[in-house]
Design a protein around this motif. Structure first.
Motif, short mmCIF file in Angstrom:
data_model
loop_
_atom_site.label_atom_id
_atom_site.label_comp_id
_atom_site.label_asym_id
_atom_site.label_seq_id
_atom_site.Cartn_x
_atom_site.Cartn_y
_atom_site.Cartn_z
N ALA A 148 0.83 -1.21 0.00
CA ALA A 148 0.00 0.00 0.00
C ALA A 148 0.87 1.25 0.00
O ALA A 148 1.82 1.36 0.76
N LEU A 149 0.50 2.21 -0.86
CA LEU A 149 1.19 3.49 -0.95
C LEU A 149 0.16 4.59 -1.17
O LEU A 149 -0.74 4.46 -2.00
N SER A 150 0.28 5.67 -0.40
CA SER A 150 -0.62 6.81 -0.58
C SER A 150 -0.35 7.46 -1.93
O SER A 150 0.80 7.76 -2.27
N MET A 151 -1.42 7.67 -2.68
CA MET A 151 -1.30 8.36 -3.97
C MET A 151 -2.49 9.31 -4.11
O MET A 151 -3.62 8.88 -4.31
N ARG A 152 -2.21 10.59 -3.94
CA ARG A 152 -3.23 11.63 -3.95
C ARG A 152 -4.30 11.34 -2.89
O ARG A 152 -3.98 11.36 -1.71
N LYS A 153 -5.54 11.00 -3.27
CA LYS A 153 -6.60 10.76 -2.29
C LYS A 153 -6.94 9.29 -2.13
O LYS A 153 -7.99 8.95 -1.57
N GLN A 154 -6.08 8.41 -2.60
CA GLN A 154 -6.36 6.98 -2.50
C GLN A 154 -5.07 6.22 -2.23
O GLN A 154 -4.01 6.82 -2.03
N PHE A 155 -5.17 4.88 -2.21
CA PHE A 155 -4.02 4.02 -2.04
C PHE A 155 -3.86 3.15 -3.28
O PHE A 155 -4.86 2.75 -3.90
N VAL A 156 -2.62 2.86 -3.62
CA VAL A 156 -2.34 1.94 -4.72
C VAL A 156 -1.42 0.85 -4.21
O VAL A 156 -0.73 1.02 -3.19
N ASN A 157 -1.40 -0.28 -4.91
CA ASN A 157 -0.49 -1.36 -4.59
C ASN A 157 0.76 -1.19 -5.46
O ASN A 157 0.69 -1.27 -6.68
N ILE A 158 1.90 -0.90 -4.82
CA ILE A 158 3.10 -0.59 -5.59
C ILE A 158 3.56 -1.77 -6.45
O ILE A 158 4.15 -1.56 -7.52
N TYR A 159 3.28 -3.00 -6.01
CA TYR A 159 3.74 -4.16 -6.76
C TYR A 159 2.92 -4.36 -8.03
O TYR A 159 3.44 -4.83 -9.05
N ARG A 160 1.64 -4.00 -7.98
CA ARG A 160 0.81 -4.08 -9.19
C ARG A 160 0.91 -2.81 -10.03
O ARG A 160 0.93 -2.88 -11.26
N TYR A 161 0.97 -1.67 -9.37
CA TYR A 161 0.96 -0.39 -10.10
C TYR A 161 2.25 -0.17 -10.87
O TYR A 161 2.23 0.28 -12.03
N ALA A 216 -5.43 18.27 5.96
CA ALA A 216 -6.01 16.96 5.63
C ALA A 216 -7.03 17.09 4.51
O ALA A 216 -7.83 18.03 4.48
N LYS A 217 -7.00 16.13 3.58
CA LYS A 217 -7.94 16.13 2.45
C LYS A 217 -8.94 14.98 2.55
O LYS A 217 -10.05 15.07 2.03
N THR A 218 -8.57 13.88 3.21
CA THR A 218 -9.45 12.74 3.40
C THR A 218 -9.39 12.29 4.85
O THR A 218 -8.55 12.78 5.63
N GLN A 219 -10.25 11.34 5.22
CA GLN A 219 -10.25 10.85 6.59
C GLN A 219 -8.96 10.10 6.91
O GLN A 219 -8.57 9.99 8.07
N HIS A 220 -8.29 9.58 5.89
CA HIS A 220 -7.03 8.89 6.13
C HIS A 220 -5.92 9.85 6.54
O HIS A 220 -4.94 9.44 7.17
N ASP A 221 -6.08 11.12 6.18
CA ASP A 221 -5.09 12.12 6.60
C ASP A 221 -5.29 12.54 8.05
O ASP A 221 -4.39 13.12 8.65
N GLU A 222 -6.45 12.27 8.61
CA GLU A 222 -6.76 12.67 9.98
C GLU A 222 -6.31 11.57 10.93
O GLU A 222 -7.10 10.84 11.52
N TYR A 223 -4.99 11.48 11.06
CA TYR A 223 -4.38 10.39 11.79
C TYR A 223 -4.60 10.48 13.30
O TYR A 223 -4.31 9.53 14.04
N TRP A 224 -5.11 11.62 13.78
CA TRP A 224 -5.17 11.84 15.23
C TRP A 224 -6.41 11.22 15.88
O TRP A 224 -6.54 11.26 17.10
N HIS A 225 -7.32 10.63 15.11
CA HIS A 225 -8.52 10.04 15.70
C HIS A 225 -8.18 8.69 16.36
O HIS A 225 -7.51 7.85 15.75
N PRO A 226 -8.64 8.47 17.59
CA PRO A 226 -8.42 7.15 18.22
C PRO A 226 -9.16 6.07 17.45
O PRO A 226 -10.31 6.25 17.04
N HIS A 227 -8.51 4.94 17.22
CA HIS A 227 -9.15 3.84 16.54
C HIS A 227 -8.37 2.55 16.80
O HIS A 227 -7.21 2.59 17.22
#
Length: 234
Positions: A148-161, A216-227
């Motif tokens: 998994a690698l962050s790419m803009r607003k989504q994730f891609v698989n570096i081995y496939r991409y 932050a642009k997406t919820q994945h950028d909001e790393y500070w939420h407890p989860h």
């Protein structure tokens, strides 16, 4: 001649009177300024004194709950330094697995797991991977295990991409170092907390992260939420 002397004395008297008038006005203005700013200065002084007193009180209270594990520049080797804490009550809500569920909890610090050279090599590895893309927000990740690698607003698989081109970015030595460090960390955790390393499994993904000041642009950028990550991945 007598008239001239009287005239000069009158001019001098008038000049002295004007000076006295100006001096009196200046004194009145100064007194007025002191009168208006005096109470305000006292209020500001009182606020500053209160703030300092509150800070000192708060600092004295923190001494009861603050403990320094180690000081700057201190080398903690070969044994970890452990600060024991009470285990979370969450462990009581789920099924307990003997040899895996922790019986004691704490925070451990050690300098004996990764060398400086290995840490620098891992940083270069992460920088090369994150340079391939990156999030539009402030948080980007690179997970070598899942790809998994962050790419803009989504994730891609570096081995496939990127396909076989990814081998131009990472070498077999990079992957071997990553595995070795992961196994060493796992072994130290098991030894420190009395667990069986063969029964320990790391959560996935396990990733490198890069965080900057970008909004932050997406919820994945909001790393500070407890989860809690509970999704199993094959």
């Amino acid at each position: 001649m007598a008239l001239t002397q009287r005239f000069n004395k009158r001019v001098l008297n008038d000049t002295e009177i004007e000076k006295k008038i100006k001096r009196g006005n200046a004194l009145r203005q100064r007194s007025a300024w002191r009168g208006s700013w005096g109470p305000l200065a006292l209020v500001l002084l009182a606020v500053c004194v209160f703030a300092v007193a509150a800070w000192l009180y708060g600092t004295s209270q923190d001494d009861d709950i603050t403990e320094t594990l180690f000081s700057h520049g201190e080398l903690i080797y070969p044994h970890p330094r452990v600060h024991a804490i009470q285990c979370s009550e969450d462990y009581e809500r789920y099924r307990r697995f003997p040899g895996c569920t922790p019986q004691k909890c704490g925070r451990a610090v050690t300098d004996g797991v990764v060398t400086r050279e290995e840490a620098q090599a891992l940083r270069r590895l992460a920088e090369r991977g994150l340079a391939l893309a990156g999030s539009e927000g402030g948080a980007s990740i690179l997970d070598l295990h899942s790809g998994a690698l962050s790419m803009r607003k989504q994730f891609v698989n570096i081995y496939r991409y990127f396909g076989d081109q990814i081998m131009d970015v990472f070498t077999q030595e990079d992957f071997q170092l990553y595995r070795d460090v992961r196994e060493r960390i796992q072994a130290v955790i098991a030894q420190t907390f009395g667990l069986d390393p063969t029964l320990m499994y790391l959560t996935k993904p396990t990733f490198f992260s890069r965080i900057n000041s970008t909004a932050a642009k997406t919820q994945h950028d909001e790393y500070w939420h407890p989860h809690i990550d509970k999704v199993d991945k094959a």
